[in-house]
Design a protein around this motif. Structure first.
Motif, mmCIF file in Angstrom:
data_model
loop_
_atom_site.group_PDB
_atom_site.id
_atom_site.type_symbol
_atom_site.label_atom_id
_atom_site.label_comp_id
_atom_site.label_asym_id
_atom_site.label_seq_id
_atom_site.Cartn_x
_atom_site.Cartn_y
_atom_site.Cartn_z
ATOM 1 N N ALA A 103 0.760 -1.145 -0.045
ATOM 2 C CA ALA A 103 -0.085 0.150 -0.007
ATOM 3 C C ALA A 103 0.941 1.322 0.180
ATOM 4 O O ALA A 103 0.263 2.417 -0.015
ATOM 5 N N GLY A 104 2.198 1.125 -0.021
ATOM 6 C CA GLY A 104 3.049 2.433 0.010
ATOM 7 C C GLY A 104 3.181 2.981 1.364
ATOM 8 O O GLY A 104 3.722 4.006 1.528
ATOM 9 N N ILE A 105 2.936 2.517 2.357
ATOM 10 C CA ILE A 105 2.802 2.929 3.983
ATOM 11 C C ILE A 105 4.401 3.085 4.283
ATOM 12 O O ILE A 105 4.902 4.038 4.894
ATOM 13 N N PHE A 106 4.895 1.808 3.977
ATOM 14 C CA PHE A 106 6.509 1.799 4.238
ATOM 15 C C PHE A 106 7.146 2.875 3.204
ATOM 16 O O PHE A 106 8.523 3.175 3.605
ATOM 17 N N GLY A 107 7.015 3.378 2.219
ATOM 18 C CA GLY A 107 7.781 4.377 1.404
ATOM 19 C C GLY A 107 7.990 3.963 0.051
ATOM 20 O O GLY A 107 7.976 4.585 -0.922
ATOM 21 N N SER A 108 7.926 2.679 -0.030
ATOM 22 C CA SER A 108 8.425 2.041 -1.320
ATOM 23 C C SER A 108 7.631 0.548 -1.433
ATOM 24 O O SER A 108 7.706 -0.071 -0.590
ATOM 25 N N LYS A 109 7.338 0.332 -2.758
ATOM 26 C CA LYS A 109 6.913 -1.082 -2.961
ATOM 27 C C LYS A 109 7.982 -1.978 -2.716
ATOM 28 O O LYS A 109 9.084 -1.984 -2.845
ATOM 29 N N SER A 110 7.327 -3.287 -2.145
ATOM 30 C CA SER A 110 8.335 -4.162 -1.784
ATOM 31 C C SER A 110 9.470 -4.065 -0.798
ATOM 32 O O SER A 110 10.369 -4.660 -0.780
ATOM 33 N N MET A 111 9.278 -3.154 -0.069
ATOM 34 C CA MET A 111 10.554 -2.696 0.902
ATOM 35 C C MET A 111 10.575 -3.681 2.013
ATOM 36 O O MET A 111 11.780 -4.106 2.265
ATOM 37 N N PHE A 112 9.593 -4.380 2.335
ATOM 38 C CA PHE A 112 9.735 -5.612 3.589
ATOM 39 C C PHE A 112 10.378 -6.691 2.690
ATOM 40 O O PHE A 112 11.324 -7.199 3.191
ATOM 41 N N HIS A 113 9.890 -7.023 1.449
ATOM 42 C CA HIS A 113 10.549 -7.928 0.848
ATOM 43 C C HIS A 113 11.989 -7.884 0.586
ATOM 44 O O HIS A 113 12.904 -8.650 0.677
ATOM 45 N N ASP A 114 12.486 -6.544 0.071
ATOM 46 C CA ASP A 114 13.585 -6.332 -0.243
ATOM 47 C C ASP A 114 14.692 -6.314 0.831
ATOM 48 O O ASP A 114 15.917 -6.550 0.716
ATOM 49 N N TYR A 115 14.126 -6.078 2.023
ATOM 50 C CA TYR A 115 15.010 -5.863 3.283
ATOM 51 C C TYR A 115 15.336 -7.311 3.853
ATOM 52 O O TYR A 115 16.324 -7.517 4.216
ATOM 53 N N LEU A 116 14.467 -8.156 3.396
ATOM 54 C CA LEU A 116 14.893 -9.613 3.913
ATOM 55 C C LEU A 116 15.426 -10.481 2.949
ATOM 56 O O LEU A 116 16.016 -11.643 3.081
ATOM 57 N N ARG A 117 15.345 -9.968 1.553
ATOM 58 C CA ARG A 117 15.734 -10.887 0.291
ATOM 59 C C ARG A 117 17.010 -11.520 0.496
ATOM 60 O O ARG A 117 17.252 -12.786 0.235
ATOM 61 N N ASP A 118 18.076 -10.638 0.710
ATOM 62 C CA ASP A 118 19.530 -10.899 0.771
ATOM 63 C C ASP A 118 19.897 -11.816 2.041
ATOM 64 O O ASP A 118 21.451 -11.786 2.244
ATOM 65 N N ILE A 119 19.207 -11.886 2.881
ATOM 66 C CA ILE A 119 19.572 -12.086 4.407
ATOM 67 C C ILE A 119 19.344 -13.925 4.217
ATOM 68 O O ILE A 119 18.260 -14.374 3.670
ATOM 69 N N GLY A 121 -2.379 2.226 26.309
ATOM 70 C CA GLY A 121 -3.695 3.050 26.587
ATOM 71 C C GLY A 121 -4.646 2.959 25.201
ATOM 72 O O GLY A 121 -4.642 1.843 24.480
ATOM 73 N N LYS A 122 -5.321 3.922 24.843
ATOM 74 C CA LYS A 122 -6.029 4.132 23.746
ATOM 75 C C LYS A 122 -5.412 4.879 22.407
ATOM 76 O O LYS A 122 -6.148 5.354 21.892
ATOM 77 N N ARG A 123 -4.244 5.037 22.558
ATOM 78 C CA ARG A 123 -3.555 5.658 21.388
ATOM 79 C C ARG A 123 -4.045 5.031 19.942
ATOM 80 O O ARG A 123 -4.069 3.855 19.875
ATOM 81 N N GLY A 124 -4.016 6.034 18.899
ATOM 82 C CA GLY A 124 -4.334 5.313 17.852
ATOM 83 C C GLY A 124 -3.097 4.674 16.928
ATOM 84 O O GLY A 124 -1.971 5.199 17.473
ATOM 85 N N LEU A 125 -3.108 3.747 16.245
ATOM 86 C CA LEU A 125 -2.062 3.370 15.859
ATOM 87 C C LEU A 125 -1.888 3.844 14.285
ATOM 88 O O LEU A 125 -2.750 3.702 13.443
ATOM 89 N N ALA A 126 -0.595 4.347 14.061
ATOM 90 C CA ALA A 126 -0.555 5.399 12.989
ATOM 91 C C ALA A 126 0.900 5.070 12.600
ATOM 92 O O ALA A 126 1.641 4.902 13.167
ATOM 93 N N VAL A 127 0.920 5.179 11.269
ATOM 94 C CA VAL A 127 2.590 5.270 10.543
ATOM 95 C C VAL A 127 3.073 6.825 10.381
ATOM 96 O O VAL A 127 2.211 7.384 10.051
ATOM 97 N N CYS A 128 4.210 6.957 11.043
ATOM 98 C CA CYS A 128 4.500 8.488 10.782
ATOM 99 C C CYS A 128 5.917 8.420 10.875
ATOM 100 O O CYS A 128 6.605 7.695 11.180
ATOM 101 N N HIS A 129 6.573 9.736 10.756
ATOM 102 C CA HIS A 129 7.898 10.080 11.104
ATOM 103 C C HIS A 129 8.760 9.054 10.030
ATOM 104 O O HIS A 129 9.675 8.625 10.672
ATOM 105 N N ARG A 130 8.332 9.059 8.869
ATOM 106 C CA ARG A 130 9.537 8.380 8.008
ATOM 107 C C ARG A 130 10.702 9.054 7.849
ATOM 108 O O ARG A 130 10.919 10.513 7.663
ATOM 109 N N PRO A 131 11.821 8.225 8.491
ATOM 110 C CA PRO A 131 13.411 9.091 8.601
ATOM 111 C C PRO A 131 13.551 9.361 7.027
ATOM 112 O O PRO A 131 13.339 8.635 6.060
ATOM 113 N N ASP A 132 14.472 10.755 6.891
ATOM 114 C CA ASP A 132 14.862 11.030 5.661
ATOM 115 C C ASP A 132 16.066 10.126 5.020
ATOM 116 O O ASP A 132 16.730 9.601 5.814
#
Length: 378
Positions: A215-231, A367-378
């Motif tokens: 969905a692009g939440i991590f910033g780029s397509k296949s980001m999770f896949h690519d992080y683990l691919r070469d491990i 507590g009851k904080r909302g779950l949100a994606v934020c603060h993507r590092p530069d």
């Protein structure tokens, strides 16, 4: 039309209308073309009506109406925001949906719409009047090639779009089930209560990551896949532990040299809300087969961004339900809590409002904080 033909037609339609759209000059051409070229209506001018007169305290006109499927259309020009009020001729401020509802209320009961669609040539906001207070489904013109079926209700009184969502969601549920079984075999004490708690939490976290990369939440397509691919498979467990820790850390809390040591890991955003806060969740070692299952079958071969939240919530619930699974994992994760994560996750990945709390080991201070994606590092 076949699915391939429909996709091609939707792609061409989106390309033809990209960056175009004036309410008064283009609305009728836009809808006639959509109905004919994408949805196969042979005589669209007989299928949809335009500018039907409606009497309020003044004379108004309905932009578009499809009698056979009870669809009322409120069209705006390109660039007009569909969720903000617009000044009407009588001086009132109404959003396009409120404007359409006002028209609908004046129609004879038998002609009132089941669906209200507001559109600005770039987006379609679809309101199901069986749930008049619910949020709209949003279909972007640029996504029409892969999501054309979500507008099938325009021409079909049946449940074609629901069937498509069910099919996709069942596929997702099957993937989760296979992944669950494969992970369970890797635990040293597969029947232990703590193991089942950890496995349920791990499955939810992995589903989040799979959806977030598509969905692009991590910033780029296949980001999770690519992080683990070469491990190597033997290192996947440690890599997931590190990833989950980073997802729970704000940028200012992270090692200042992380981007130098591991730029792929540093690129992941902070996820607020407690989903990744418990570092005591047990993650089993991975085999080559399990790595391939996660990265190829679950990540590479499936698009999680098209999941229906309601349907998949039920499928996910069934996948971990003690009545249907020998391990009884759902005993430790209530149905209510599954939906607290899954429903808002797939409804709007950038606005994850609910917290996954209760039976899973989530810290009380969350507590009851909302779950949100934020603060993507530069």
């Amino acid at each position: 039309m076949t699915d391939t033909q429909r996709r091609a037609a939707a792609k061409q339609f989106a390309a033809d209308w990209q960056g175009k759209g004036y309410e008064k000059g283009h609305s009728q051409t836009f809808w006639l073309s959509l109905l004919q070229k994408v949805y196969g209506v042979e005589e669209p001018d007989k299928f949809i009506t335009f500018e039907d007169q409606i009497m309020l305290d003044h004379t108004s006109f309905i932009d578009g109406f499809i009698p056979s499927t009870h669809v009322l259309i409120e069209q705006k020009s390109l660039g007009k925001e569909l969720n903000k009020p617009i000044k009407q001729s009588d001086g009132s401020l109404l959003s396009p949906f409120q404007q359409a509802k006002r028209y609908a209320a004046e129609l004879p009961y038998s002609q009132r719409p089941r669906w209200i669609v507001t559109c600005n040539f770039a987006e379609f906001y679809v309101y199901d009047m069986e749930r008049p207070t619910g949020d709209p489904e949003i279909i972007k013109l640029c996504d029409l090639e892969k999501e054309y079926y979500r507008l099938q209700f325009l021409v079909d009184t049946g449940d074609t779009n629901i069937k498509k969502e069910m099919e996709v969601s069942l596929q997702a549920g099957e993937i989760v089930g296979v992944l669950y079984d494969a992970l369970l075999k890797q635990y040293k004490a597969p029947e232990a209560e703590d193991t089942l708690k950890s496995l349920n939490a791990l499955c939810v976290r992995l589903v989040f990551c799979l959806y977030a990369e598509d969905a692009g939440i991590f910033g780029s397509k296949s980001m999770f896949h690519d992080y683990l691919r070469d491990i190597p498979a033997s290192g996947i467990r440690k890599a997931l532990v590190e990833l989950f820790r980073i997802l729970d850390q704000k940028p200012e809390q992270r090692d200042k040299y992380l981007a130098d040591d591991n730029p792929a890991l540093a690129a992941f955003p902070y996820v607020n809300g407690g989903l990744f806060s418990d570092e005591n969740i047990e993650i089993p070692p991975f085999t080559e087969e399990l790595k391939n299952l996660l990265l190829e079958k679950a990540s590479g071969d499936f698009d999680w961004s098209v999941i229906s939240p309601t349907i998949f919530g039920a499928v996910f619930e069934s996948t971990l339900n003690p009545e249907t699974r020998r391990s009884g994992g759902m005993h430790y994760t209530s149905i209510e809590n599954i939906h607290k994560v899954i429903d808002p996750l797939f409804l709007d990945g950038l606005r994850l409002r609910q917290l996954f709390d209760g039976d899973l080991p989530v810290p009380a201070q969350a507590g009851k904080r909302g779950l949100a994606v934020c603060h993507r590092p530069d």
